[in-house]
Scaffold this motif. Structure first.
Motif, mmCIF file in Angstrom:
data_model
loop_
_atom_site.group_PDB
_atom_site.id
_atom_site.type_symbol
_atom_site.label_atom_id
_atom_site.label_comp_id
_atom_site.label_asym_id
_atom_site.label_seq_id
_atom_site.Cartn_x
_atom_site.Cartn_y
_atom_site.Cartn_z
ATOM 1 N N LYS A 64 0.815 -1.222 0.000
ATOM 2 C CA LYS A 64 0.000 0.000 0.000
ATOM 3 C C LYS A 64 0.850 1.275 0.000
ATOM 4 C CE LYS A 64 -4.048 -2.009 0.509
ATOM 5 N NZ LYS A 64 -5.084 -1.896 -0.460
ATOM 6 N N ASP A 65 2.014 1.223 0.620
ATOM 7 C CA ASP A 65 2.870 2.396 0.760
ATOM 8 C C ASP A 65 3.611 2.667 -0.545
ATOM 9 O OD1 ASP A 65 4.186 4.462 2.331
ATOM 10 O OD2 ASP A 65 5.980 3.200 2.202
ATOM 11 N N PRO A 66 3.526 3.901 -1.107
ATOM 12 C CA PRO A 66 4.187 4.188 -2.387
ATOM 13 C C PRO A 66 5.713 4.034 -2.338
ATOM 14 C CG PRO A 66 2.797 6.042 -1.697
ATOM 15 C CD PRO A 66 2.740 5.020 -0.630
ATOM 16 N N ASP A 67 6.332 4.470 -1.245
ATOM 17 C CA ASP A 67 7.789 4.357 -1.150
ATOM 18 C C ASP A 67 8.229 2.888 -1.107
ATOM 19 O OD1 ASP A 67 8.080 7.099 -1.128
ATOM 20 O OD2 ASP A 67 7.988 7.222 1.074
ATOM 21 N N LEU A 68 7.522 2.116 -0.318
ATOM 22 C CA LEU A 68 7.834 0.697 -0.219
ATOM 23 C C LEU A 68 7.548 -0.008 -1.541
ATOM 24 C CD1 LEU A 68 8.830 -1.188 2.054
ATOM 25 C CD2 LEU A 68 6.458 -1.798 2.453
ATOM 26 N N LYS A 69 6.470 0.403 -2.214
ATOM 27 C CA LYS A 69 6.132 -0.195 -3.500
ATOM 28 C C LYS A 69 7.187 0.145 -4.552
ATOM 29 C CE LYS A 69 2.186 -1.100 -6.323
ATOM 30 N NZ LYS A 69 0.750 -0.993 -6.401
ATOM 31 N N HIS A 70 7.691 1.384 -4.504
ATOM 32 C CA HIS A 70 8.727 1.790 -5.451
ATOM 33 C C HIS A 70 9.999 0.973 -5.217
ATOM 34 C CE1 HIS A 70 11.089 4.266 -8.109
ATOM 35 N NE2 HIS A 70 11.973 4.458 -7.140
ATOM 36 N N GLN A 71 10.313 0.702 -3.944
ATOM 37 C CA GLN A 71 11.548 -0.017 -3.632
ATOM 38 C C GLN A 71 11.422 -1.519 -3.880
ATOM 39 O OE1 GLN A 71 12.911 0.549 0.364
ATOM 40 N NE2 GLN A 71 14.889 -0.387 -0.037
ATOM 41 N N TRP A 72 10.278 -2.136 -3.541
ATOM 42 C CA TRP A 72 10.160 -3.587 -3.580
ATOM 43 C C TRP A 72 9.071 -4.116 -4.499
ATOM 44 C CZ3 TRP A 72 14.151 -5.799 -1.399
ATOM 45 C CH2 TRP A 72 14.802 -5.148 -0.354
ATOM 46 N N GLY A 73 8.152 -3.277 -4.941
ATOM 47 C CA GLY A 73 6.971 -3.783 -5.618
ATOM 48 C C GLY A 73 7.102 -4.037 -7.099
ATOM 49 N N ILE B 263 11.641 -9.308 -0.294
ATOM 50 C CA ILE B 263 11.696 -8.333 0.782
ATOM 51 C C ILE B 263 12.315 -9.008 2.002
ATOM 52 C CG2 ILE B 263 10.350 -6.806 2.266
ATOM 53 C CD1 ILE B 263 8.168 -6.821 0.147
ATOM 54 N N PRO B 264 13.295 -8.384 2.648
ATOM 55 C CA PRO B 264 13.822 -8.966 3.884
ATOM 56 C C PRO B 264 12.711 -9.114 4.930
ATOM 57 C CG PRO B 264 15.279 -7.263 3.079
ATOM 58 C CD PRO B 264 14.044 -7.210 2.233
ATOM 59 N N MET B 265 12.783 -10.156 5.713
ATOM 60 C CA MET B 265 11.708 -10.493 6.646
ATOM 61 C C MET B 265 11.425 -9.364 7.629
ATOM 62 S SD MET B 265 9.899 -13.020 6.567
ATOM 63 C CE MET B 265 8.444 -13.433 7.420
ATOM 64 N N GLN B 266 12.450 -8.691 8.133
ATOM 65 C CA GLN B 266 12.237 -7.610 9.101
ATOM 66 C C GLN B 266 11.474 -6.457 8.465
ATOM 67 O OE1 GLN B 266 13.015 -7.712 12.394
ATOM 68 N NE2 GLN B 266 11.913 -5.791 12.588
ATOM 69 N N TYR C 101 4.055 -4.773 7.528
ATOM 70 C CA TYR C 101 2.742 -5.370 7.800
ATOM 71 C C TYR C 101 2.153 -4.803 9.086
ATOM 72 C CZ TYR C 101 -0.865 -8.691 9.006
ATOM 73 O OH TYR C 101 -2.058 -9.252 9.366
ATOM 74 N N ILE C 102 2.960 -4.688 10.118
ATOM 75 C CA ILE C 102 2.487 -4.150 11.393
ATOM 76 C C ILE C 102 2.058 -2.701 11.229
ATOM 77 C CG2 ILE C 102 3.186 -3.564 13.752
ATOM 78 C CD1 ILE C 102 2.750 -6.562 13.302
ATOM 79 N N ASP C 103 2.777 -1.924 10.416
ATOM 80 C CA ASP C 103 2.444 -0.519 10.195
ATOM 81 C C ASP C 103 1.284 -0.325 9.215
ATOM 82 O OD1 ASP C 103 4.453 0.170 11.926
ATOM 83 O OD2 ASP C 103 5.927 0.571 10.348
ATOM 84 N N GLY C 104 0.790 -1.393 8.615
ATOM 85 C CA GLY C 104 -0.324 -1.302 7.677
ATOM 86 C C GLY C 104 0.094 -0.917 6.271
ATOM 87 N N LYS C 105 1.385 -1.025 5.973
ATOM 88 C CA LYS C 105 1.870 -0.677 4.638
ATOM 89 C C LYS C 105 1.741 -1.839 3.657
ATOM 90 C CE LYS C 105 5.196 2.637 6.459
ATOM 91 N NZ LYS C 105 6.622 2.959 6.602
ATOM 92 N N ILE C 106 1.585 -3.031 4.186
ATOM 93 C CA ILE C 106 1.387 -4.224 3.365
ATOM 94 C C ILE C 106 0.105 -4.897 3.819
ATOM 95 C CG2 ILE C 106 2.253 -6.545 2.885
ATOM 96 C CD1 ILE C 106 5.040 -5.474 2.918
#
Length: 153
Positions: A105-114, A120-123, A129-134
Motif C-alpha cells: 500500500k505504501d508508495p515508497d515501499l512499493k517503489h523499492q520492492w513492488g 523483501i527482507p523479513m524484518q 505489515y504491522i504498520d499497515g503498509k502491506i
C-alpha cells in the motif's frame, strides 16, 4: 478492583489455525544406529591409523570419542538434513511470486520492492505489515507459509 484470568485472556476451545497445513517434516533416513556407529567408529579408525595414537590404551580412545563426537554429530545431522529424503510432503508450495500473496500500500515501499518482485527482507516485511503498509490477500493463516517460503533467499 481485581481482574480474573477470564477477563484478561479470552478462552476458546477452537484451534487458532483451522486445518493448518503441516510442514514437510524432517528426514526419513536419519538413523541413531548410523550416528552411533560414526561417533564410535571414526575415533577407533583415527586411533588405529595415526602412528602417534595407536599405542594408546582405552583412555586415548575415550578422549578421541569426546573430542570428535560433537563435530561428527553435527556433520551427520547437516548432511542428512540436506540430502536425505523428506518424511512427508503435505504442504504444496506453488511457484507463484511473493506479490501474489500480498499488496503493498505504501508508495515508497512499493517503489523499492513492488515493481521488480524482489524478495523483501523479513524484518522489513514484518514492520511494513504491522504498520499497515502491506496488506495480506486472503486469510493470513492459509498463506503465511508460502509467503515466508517465497521471501527466503
Amino acid at each position: 478492583m481485581s481482574t480474573t484470568p477470564e477477563q484478561v485472556v479470552r478462552i476458546t476451545s477452537v484451534p487458532a489455525i483451522h486445518n493448518a497445513p503441516l510442514p514437510a517434516e524432517g528426514n526419513g533416513s536419519f538413523s541413531n544406529y548410523q550416528l552411533a556407529a560414526l561417533v564410535l567408529g571414526v575415533p577407533w579408525l583415527v586411533k588405529r591409523t595415526l602412528p602417534l595414537l595407536n599405542r594408546g590404551v582405552l583412555y586415548t580412545y575415550c578422549f578421541l570419542v569426546l573430542l570428535l563426537g560433537v563435530p561428527i554429530t553435527v556433520a551427520y545431522w547437516t548432511v542428512m538434513s540436506h540430502y536425505g529424503p523428506r518424511r512427508n510432503e503435505k504442504v504444496e508450495l506453488p511457484g507463484r511470486p511473493a506479490s501474489f500473496y500480498y499488496e503493498i500500500k505504501d508508495p515508497d515501499l512499493k517503489h523499492q520492492w513492488g515493481f521488480t518482485d524482489a524478495k523483501i527482507p523479513m524484518q522489513i516485511f514484518h514492520d511494513a505489515y504491522i504498520d499497515g503498509k502491506i496488506e495480506i490477500k486472503g486469510e493470513f493463516n492459509h498463506i503465511l507459509l508460502p509467503v515466508i517460503a517465497s521471501l527466503l533467499p
